[in-house]
Scaffold this active site. Structure first.
Site, PDB file in Angstrom:
ATOM      1  N   CYS A  47       0.831  -1.208   0.000  1.00 56.38           N
ATOM      2  CA  CYS A  47       0.000   0.000   0.000  1.00 56.38           C
ATOM      3  C   CYS A  47       0.865   1.258   0.000  1.00 56.38           C
ATOM      4  O   CYS A  47       1.527   1.558  -0.983  1.00 56.38           O
ATOM      5  CB  CYS A  47      -0.998  -0.031   1.153  1.00 56.38           C
ATOM      6  N   HIS A  57      -4.133  -5.429   0.703  1.00 57.94           N
ATOM      7  CA  HIS A  57      -3.920  -5.872   2.076  1.00 57.94           C
ATOM      8  C   HIS A  57      -4.381  -7.320   2.211  1.00 57.94           C
ATOM      9  O   HIS A  57      -5.428  -7.699   1.689  1.00 57.94           O
ATOM     10  CB  HIS A  57      -4.713  -5.002   3.056  1.00 57.94           C
TER      11      HIS A  57
END
Length: 495
Positions: A331, A432
């Protein structure tokens, strides 16, 4: 409304774990159970099926209860993003970025309504609510504006169990002190006390428990022995526990500990792999001799990139990557690995643009609209070719792959995610939960092992204990050590 609330004498005393255990226990008894936390301050978050963002702990508790997580289970989520500034998320979506004092002034007038709405909807849909408090209900400077502890208990009209951690010391003082600070009508709502994280002989503790019941007039419902809990932690207090030291010390994975680190639960699966050392890097002196450097998620990519440079760690990462070693970005960490980051609208910070680490042929442009979505895809190339993965994304803006760049993932919805370079040594993704996939994790770890002439690990090593088994064990843990008949009677109103 039938329910019970778990409050604590302090943060990190075990409220989330006990609430998770109750969610599973009552679900096993045939109730439709929902977790609830009015307001969560956490950088570990989760995306629901409908794209709403909630605290990770409520998603875990919903899973333990066997129900789909919804935004009503955590109507207010606060995500710190800078000095005294937090993103306020209401019913799963961005509401405002507010300074701490401003949020406090607006809490009662603007946040209490969404809390009540969520409680009302859950009361219609569920048989039992297991409600979790935050920190302590006895923070004198916060009590007037506190909507997550006693005010929630009164809105839902549920009894409260008070949890205290004996492992940190001073357990009797913390319980008596908490009760003394509560207002009389709040103290009357506390119907039971639970001692958590006990190591030792219960017979030696018993005189203290007898004194506590006599002093407070509140029954001690039981003493929970210390146990290693394999559920995702809620907040940064768990960071220091996310370190492993393997006797074999075969693979050294060093993770940059950003000031605004978020979704560090991504790293949990790495802690369970034999031969893997997982450790943090905060300063140059922490560098050591890693095999892999991981740039994790962050709530403020631009600020943490500047921090990385000031610490001298940006050059270390770049030099490490150029020396035939592996660098991974998740991320915000992935965003830093590109050539350039543009933030003309000041979405992340006051920094309009910044030079990235230059490890991947991408550039990133921040946008006000946040992408929160569950997604699936597959790895098209390198060591994990063909492996399917799934997880969720939480980020603003998008990465633009440059000419001849190779995506890390092809998404089922269409499009791509992430980027990969140097024949798979260097890669990054917005997804994620990528390490939660045993097939993906085994390919990656064994690729690292092969580079060090180590034999591959068997697939069984990566098949960690199922979450279902963990939740069942937690239910047995509270069933074996608490007086569940009293807990049930308290919940039913026979107090």
């Amino acid at each position: 409304m039938k329910g019970i609330m778990v409050q604590g004498t302090a943060s990190d005393v075990g409220k989330s774990v006990v609430a998770t255990a109750f969610c599973r226990l009552f679900a096993e008894e045939g109730y439709r159970v929902a977790p609830f936390k009015a307001q969560n301050m956490a950088l570990n978050s989760f995306v629901t099926v409908k794209g709403g963002e909630i605290g990770r702990s409520q998603a875990v508790q919903a899973e333990a209860a066997g129900v789909e997580p919804t935004v009503d289970m955590n109507p207010i989520l606060l995500k710190p993003k800078g000095e005294r500034i937090a993103e306020v998320i209401v019913h799963g979506y961005h509401y405002a970025d507010l300074e701490a004092g401003e949020y406090q002034r607006r809490t009662i007038s603007e946040m209490l309504g969404p809390v009540q709405e969520s409680l009302d909807r859950l009361a219609e849909e569920m048989d039992v609510l297991v409600i979790e408090g935050a920190g302590s209900p006895a923070e004198i400077n916060m009590k007037e504006r506190d909507i997550v502890n006693m005010r929630t208990a009164m809105l839902a009209d549920v009894p409260v169990l008070l949890i205290a951690d004996i492992d940190r010391g001073g357990v009797f003082a913390s319980i008596v002190g908490t009760l003394a600070i509560l207002d009389p009508h709040e103290r009357k709502r506390v119907k039971g006390i639970v001692i958590n994280k006990f190591r030792g002989d219960l017979a030696i503790l018993q005189p203290g428990l007898d004194w506590l019941e006599k002093e407070t007039g509140i029954p001690v419902l039981g003493v929970l022995p210390w146990r290693k809990v394999e559920i995702d932690p809620e907040d940064s207090l768990a960071l220091d526990r996310m370190v492993t030291s393997s006797p074999e010390k075969e693979i050294d994975i060093a993770v940059i500990r950003f000031p605004h680190i978020s979704n560090f639960t991504d790293l949990g699966p790495l802690m369970r792999i034999p031969g893997v050392d997982l450790r943090w890097i905060e300063k140059e002196k922490d560098w050591g001799e890693p095999d892999v450097v991981v740039l994790p998620g962050t709530k403020n990519t631009m600020a943490d990139l500047q921090w990385l440079m000031k610490q001298g760690l940006a050059e270390r990462v770049q030099g490490f990557a150029s020396s035939n070693r592996s660098v991974v970005g998740l991320c915000g960490g992935f965003q830093m690995m590109g050539h350039r980051l543009e933030d003309p609208e000041g979405v992340e910070d006051h920094i309009p643009s910044a030079k990235g680490l230059g490890l991947l042929p991408v550039h990133f442009h921040f946008e006000a609209k946040k992408r929160t979505v569950q997604t699936k895809g597959f790895v098209p190339s390198v060591w994990a070719q063909g492996v399917r993965v799934e997880g969720y994304e939480i980020h603003r803006g998008r990465a633009y792959l440059e000419e001849d760049a190779h995506p890390f993932l092809h998404l089922d919805e269409g499009g791509v995610d992430g980027a990969v370079a140097a024949e798979g040594r260097i890669w990054g993704t917005h997804l994620h939960g990528v390490f939660d996939q045993p097939a993906f994790l085994s390919r990656w770890i064994n690729e690292l092992r092969e580079k060090k002439n180590l034999p591959p690990l068997n697939e069984e090593v990566f098949m960690s204990k199922s979450k279902e088994a963990t939740y069942a064990e937690l239910a047995d843990w509270v069933r074996d050590h608490l007086d569940i008949e009293k807990v049930r009677a308290i919940m039913e109103g026979n107090r």
